[in-house]
Design an enzyme around this catalytic site. Structure first.
Site, short mmCIF file in Angstrom:
data_model
loop_
_atom_site.label_atom_id
_atom_site.label_comp_id
_atom_site.label_asym_id
_atom_site.label_seq_id
_atom_site.Cartn_x
_atom_site.Cartn_y
_atom_site.Cartn_z
N ASP A 113 0.84 -1.20 0.00
CA ASP A 113 0.00 0.00 0.00
C ASP A 113 0.87 1.24 0.00
OD1 ASP A 113 -2.02 1.80 0.24
OD2 ASP A 113 -2.39 1.43 2.38
N ILE A 165 -1.65 7.73 -9.52
CA ILE A 165 -1.19 8.57 -8.40
C ILE A 165 -1.95 9.89 -8.47
CG2 ILE A 165 0.74 9.79 -7.30
CD1 ILE A 165 2.66 7.72 -8.46
N GLY A 168 -7.45 9.77 -6.76
CA GLY A 168 -8.48 9.35 -5.81
C GLY A 168 -9.40 10.50 -5.41
N CYS A 171 -8.17 12.40 -2.57
CA CYS A 171 -6.72 12.63 -2.68
C CYS A 171 -6.38 14.07 -3.02
CB CYS A 171 -6.20 11.71 -3.77
SG CYS A 171 -4.46 11.91 -4.05
N TYR A 257 -16.30 9.04 4.71
CA TYR A 257 -15.24 8.51 3.83
C TYR A 257 -14.00 9.39 3.99
CZ TYR A 257 -12.85 6.98 -0.44
OH TYR A 257 -11.92 6.49 -1.34
N GLY A 259 -9.57 9.68 3.53
CA GLY A 259 -8.37 9.16 2.87
C GLY A 259 -7.39 8.59 3.86
N ARG A 270 1.85 4.24 15.27
CA ARG A 270 2.75 4.29 16.43
C ARG A 270 3.99 5.09 16.06
NH1 ARG A 270 1.75 -0.73 15.22
NH2 ARG A 270 3.85 -1.21 14.52
P1 IMP Z 1 -11.39 6.65 -5.03
O1 IMP Z 1 -11.88 5.33 -5.48
O2 IMP Z 1 -11.43 7.69 -6.11
O3 IMP Z 1 -12.08 7.13 -3.79
O4 IMP Z 1 -9.83 6.48 -4.70
C1 IMP Z 1 -9.36 5.49 -3.83
C2 IMP Z 1 -7.85 5.43 -3.92
O5 IMP Z 1 -7.27 6.65 -3.50
C3 IMP Z 1 -7.20 4.39 -3.02
O6 IMP Z 1 -7.24 3.09 -3.52
C4 IMP Z 1 -5.78 4.92 -2.89
O7 IMP Z 1 -4.97 4.57 -3.99
C5 IMP Z 1 -5.98 6.42 -2.94
N1 IMP Z 1 -5.97 7.04 -1.61
C6 IMP Z 1 -6.52 6.59 -0.46
N2 IMP Z 1 -6.38 7.49 0.53
C7 IMP Z 1 -5.69 8.52 0.02
C8 IMP Z 1 -5.24 9.77 0.55
O8 IMP Z 1 -5.48 10.12 1.69
N3 IMP Z 1 -4.54 10.56 -0.31
C9 IMP Z 1 -4.29 10.20 -1.59
N4 IMP Z 1 -4.73 9.07 -2.16
C10 IMP Z 1 -5.43 8.23 -1.35
#
Ligand code: IMP
Length: 348
Positions: A113, A165, A168, A171, A257, A259, A270
């Site tokens: 991850d 990258i 999301g 993101c 929801y 991130g 930790r």
């Molecule tokens: P979504 O399906 O568009 O909501 O994107 C989910 C994806 O965003 C995840 O599988 C990760 O690759 C990425 N992601 C998860 N949390 C974060 C974050 O806090 N910042 C940036 N990318 C994230």
């Protein structure tokens, strides 16, 4: 664009099964899934209920690693008792202990991850798996957005590679750090690299398009571009079975929801998440999304749409859909005329 729809092109004849891990030309992947959907390794998405529900439907969940090793292994063991297939995320720090615990708990597949997978740490994690478990334990890596990153992880021995990258829904990586790439551009380049790698080595490495999927149409386009499956965060977080709480705001139902890079998700840690700089910053937001009901209903409609489009394109399975699909760039005018327009919509 549509291709010829033959008489046998009917939704009931369409298969959405797809390889989850790499295989050699002419062989079958050691793990195949019935639906090309995996759930994101996120606290707000992939818990026990989501894993069991998604597995029942044909997909697979990746349990988040932003929790203690004991808690994650317990979750995996409990999911395995309900006759379900389950994946789990691992990080590049405590992976030695975590991977042993997850394997002992019966995990089916692992995934590293990270938002940036083009790193020596990922190569170390894969080497650790091969040294201790040979090819028996499967591990995906990522994320990458270009060919060199893909080839690095392929040569390191990744069982699948995740692409994306900064796309999301939660993101803010691109905004905060200026790193990432538009999802379609990333996918197009990495798919070409994957196909070239297959032609050269005879090893097919499945690609997962991760991030930015909003509607069924986005899944269809990702699959048409050559992704073998998609990873879903927001799309699944809205369902009853996701790992987050349902809340009511102004009489309307929402799911929380957040991130993995948000302050809320990072609170479990930790260790200092500040990396080499020692300074902390966030790369994700904490949000509400409209509640979507039960996953079986929502996903059922999505599957129906995917199968219908595949029939339009004359494809009865995903490999032929990817091979035969023809994509064209759309204009602003095309986008506008593609929705209901020049009327007052009363119902649908
Ligand atoms: P979504 O399906 O568009 O909501 O994107 C989910 C994806 O965003 C995840 O599988 C990760 O690759 C990425 N992601 C998860 N949390 C974060 C974050 O806090 N910042 C940036 N990318 C994230």
């Amino acid at each position: 664009m549509p291709n010829l729809t033959r008489r046998d092109c009917m939704p009931q004849n369409v298969s959405l099964s797809t390889p989850l891990v790499k295989f050699r030309r002419g062989e079958k992947a050691a793990i195949e899934i019935g639906l090309p959907f995996v759930s994101a390794m996120m606290q707000s998405v992939s818990g026990e209920k989501m894993a069991v529900a998604l597995s029942d439907l044909g997909g697979v969940s990746f349990i988040y690693c932003s929790q203690t090793i004991e808690d994650q292994a317990k979750m995996v063991a409990s999911i395995k008792k309900q006759g379900a297939i389950v994946g789990a995320g691992v990080n590049t720090r405590d992976y030695e202990q975590r991977i042993w615990a997850l394997v002992n708990a019966g995990v089916d597949v692992l995934c590293i991850d990270s938002s940036d997978g083009f790193s020596e740490w990922q190569s170390d994690v894969i080497a650790f798996v091969r040294k201790n478990f040979g090819d028996k334990v499967k591990i995906g890596a990522g994320n990458v957005v270009e060919a060199e990153g893909f080839r690095y992880l392929a040569d390191a021995g990744a069982d699948f590679v995740k692409v994306g990258i900064g796309g999301g829904s939660i993101c803010i990586t691109r905004e905060q750090k200026g790193i990432g790439r538009g999802q379609a551009s990333a996918l197009i380049e990495v798919v070409a690299a994957r196909d070239e790698y297959f032609a050269k080595t005879g090893v097919y490495i499945p690609l997962c398009s991760d991030g930015g999927i909003v509607t069924a149409k986005d899944i269809i386009i990702a699959l048409a571009m050559g992704a073998d499956f998609v990873m879903l965060g927001r799309y699944l977080a809205r369902y009853e079975e996701s790992a987050s709480e349902k809340v009511v705001v102004d009489g309307k139902e929402f799911k929380e929801y957040w991130g993995e890079g948000s302050a809320r998700a990072q609170n479990w840690q930790r260790y200092d998440s500040g990396g080499t700089s020692g300074m902390k910053f966030v790369e994700g937001v904490d949000s509400y999304i409209p509640y979507g009901g039960k996953i079986a209903d929502g996903l059922g409609v999505t599957v129906a749409k995917i199968k219908s489009t595949m029939c339009n394109c004359g494809s009865l399975d995903l490999p032929s859909f990817t091979r035969d699909a023809r994509l064209v760039v759309v204009s602003d005018a095309s986008l506008k005329e593609g929705g209901a327009h020049n009327l007052i919509e009363r119902a649908r």
